[in-house]
Design an enzyme around this catalytic site. Structure first.
Site, PDB file in Angstrom:
ATOM      1  N   ARG A 121       6.188   6.352  14.151  1.00 14.18           N
ATOM      2  CA  ARG A 121       5.820   6.978  12.631  1.00 14.18           C
ATOM      3  C   ARG A 121       5.468   8.303  12.706  1.00 14.18           C
ATOM      4  NH1 ARG A 121       1.738   4.420   8.239  1.00 14.18           N
ATOM      5  NH2 ARG A 121       0.611   6.428   8.666  1.00 14.18           N
ATOM      6  N   ASP A 137       0.529   5.225   1.712  1.00 13.72           N
ATOM      7  CA  ASP A 137      -0.533   5.990   2.918  1.00 13.72           C
ATOM      8  C   ASP A 137      -1.243   7.132   2.076  1.00 13.72           C
ATOM      9  OD1 ASP A 137       0.645   4.282   4.474  1.00 13.72           O
ATOM     10  OD2 ASP A 137       2.363   5.456   5.185  1.00 13.72           O
ATOM     11  N   HIS A 146       1.071  -1.338   0.037  1.00 16.11           N
ATOM     12  CA  HIS A 146       0.012  -0.135  -0.054  1.00 16.11           C
ATOM     13  C   HIS A 146       0.989   1.127   0.109  1.00 16.11           C
ATOM     14  CE1 HIS A 146       1.251  -0.273   4.112  1.00 16.11           C
ATOM     15  NE2 HIS A 146       0.845   0.815   4.573  1.00 16.11           N
TER      16      HIS A 146
HETATM   17  C1  SIN Z   1       3.276   1.024   7.869  1.00 11.43           C
HETATM   18  O1  SIN Z   1       2.390   0.558   6.911  1.00 11.43           O
HETATM   19  O2  SIN Z   1       3.207   2.221   8.076  1.00 11.43           O
HETATM   20  C2  SIN Z   1       4.065   0.327   8.677  1.00 11.43           C
HETATM   21  C3  SIN Z   1       5.550  -0.102   8.054  1.00 11.43           C
HETATM   22  C4  SIN Z   1       6.158  -0.880   9.105  1.00 11.43           C
HETATM   23  O3  SIN Z   1       5.755  -1.232  10.170  1.00 11.43           O
HETATM   24  O4  SIN Z   1       7.297  -1.318   8.579  1.00 11.43           O
END
Ligand code: SIN
Length: 277
Positions: free
Chosen positions: A267, A99, A97
């Site tokens: 994040r 974001d 995906h």
């Molecule tokens: C995410 O999709 O933001 C998570 C990516 C990850 O945990 O490596």
């Protein structure tokens, strides 16, 4: 003065060394901006960042996007927690995906910082949607340049989505999952000027003016095309690693192969600009 070294990791990404992200100077920032435009994901090792330093770093890049759906780190709403406990089976982001394509103005990208990683596994795959566009035939490129795609957050984060109990506490605000957006199926990347395939297995519903059934075969073709190994790179995390990716030029996939161990990532997402053909 910091002497930055940039080593390409193939079709997507570059490993960056010679920089301390907790005290980055203007010259280093300029070099990182150039590397980000060229490589779409920057990987760093052995960074020691407090949450405040992580936030300060992200702010050097742009305005922070406070995620509506992810659990936040206590006292730091700017930081989303990407966590899987030893006893849990489902991870966050365990499928290809990009974001925020459901937003009218999709976020630029995210800085993901590894706080706790499993002894092995828990890698993240990245794919270049620009390299994937370049390797299509001229005929299909031309067709795609005339298409737009409809994206939505509803079926993933919305109130009607059946969510396993295990995800309780890791996602929230289902009532806010009302975003729909239409974007060109091929965008011109705002930093590099490259064409990028902007379709998203996570959030794309169909091409504009096409039904879901009509769209599915072409979308499936593009999804398997983008995910081909020659467009991808697999990053192995260590505590203190940081990856900074561009949502408009890449996809990512968090590999869920570390059951029985905890993985904790912080994040921060940065606001972007409108995407255009
Ligand atoms: C995410 O999709 O933001 C998570 C990516 C990850 O945990 O490596």
């Amino acid at each position: 003065m910091q002497h930055i070294k940039v080593v390409s990791t193939g079709a997507v990404g570059a490993m960056i060394s010679g920089v301390d992200l907790a005290q980055i100077d203007d010259r280093a920032l300029t070099e990182l901006r150039l590397a980000f435009a060229d490589h779409s994901v920057l990987f760093f090792r052995d960074q020691e960042l407090t949450p405040k330093q992580h936030i300060a770093l992200a702010k050097k890049w742009g305005t922070i996007n406070i995620n509506r759906f992810f659990a936040e780190v206590s006292d730091y709403p700017e930081i989303a927690e990407v966590r899987k406990e030893a006893g849990q089976k489902i991870n966050i982001g365990g499928g290809w995906h990009t974001d925020h394509s459901y937003d009218q103005i999709p976020a630029l990208g995210s800085m993901l910082y590894a706080r706790e990683v499993p002894p092995s596994g828990g890698d993240t795959l990245y794919a270049s949607t620009c390299a994937a566009f370049d390797s299509l035939s001229r005929g299909l490129q031309k067709t795609l340049l005339g298409l737009r795609a409809v994206h939505s957050s509803r079926h993933v984060f919305g109130a009607d989505t059946q969510r396993p109990d295990e995800l309780e506490g890791r996602f929230g605000n289902a009532e806010l999952a009302t975003q729909d957006a239409v974007h060109p199926a091929v965008i011109t990347h705002p930093l590099s000027g490259r064409k990028s395939l902007y379709v998203n297995p996570g959030f794309t519903l169909h091409f504009e003016g096409w039904t879901e059934a009509e769209s599915a075969p072409l979308l499936q073709y593009l999804y398997q095309h983008i995910a081909q190994p020659e467009h991808t790179y697999r990053f192995q995390w260590q505590p203190g690693s940081l990856a900074f990716w561009d949502n408009r030029a890449t996809w990512h996939f968090a590999v869920n192969d570390y059951h029985g161990h905890r993985r904790l990532m912080h994040r921060i997402t940065i606001e972007g600009e409108a995407v255009a053909a």
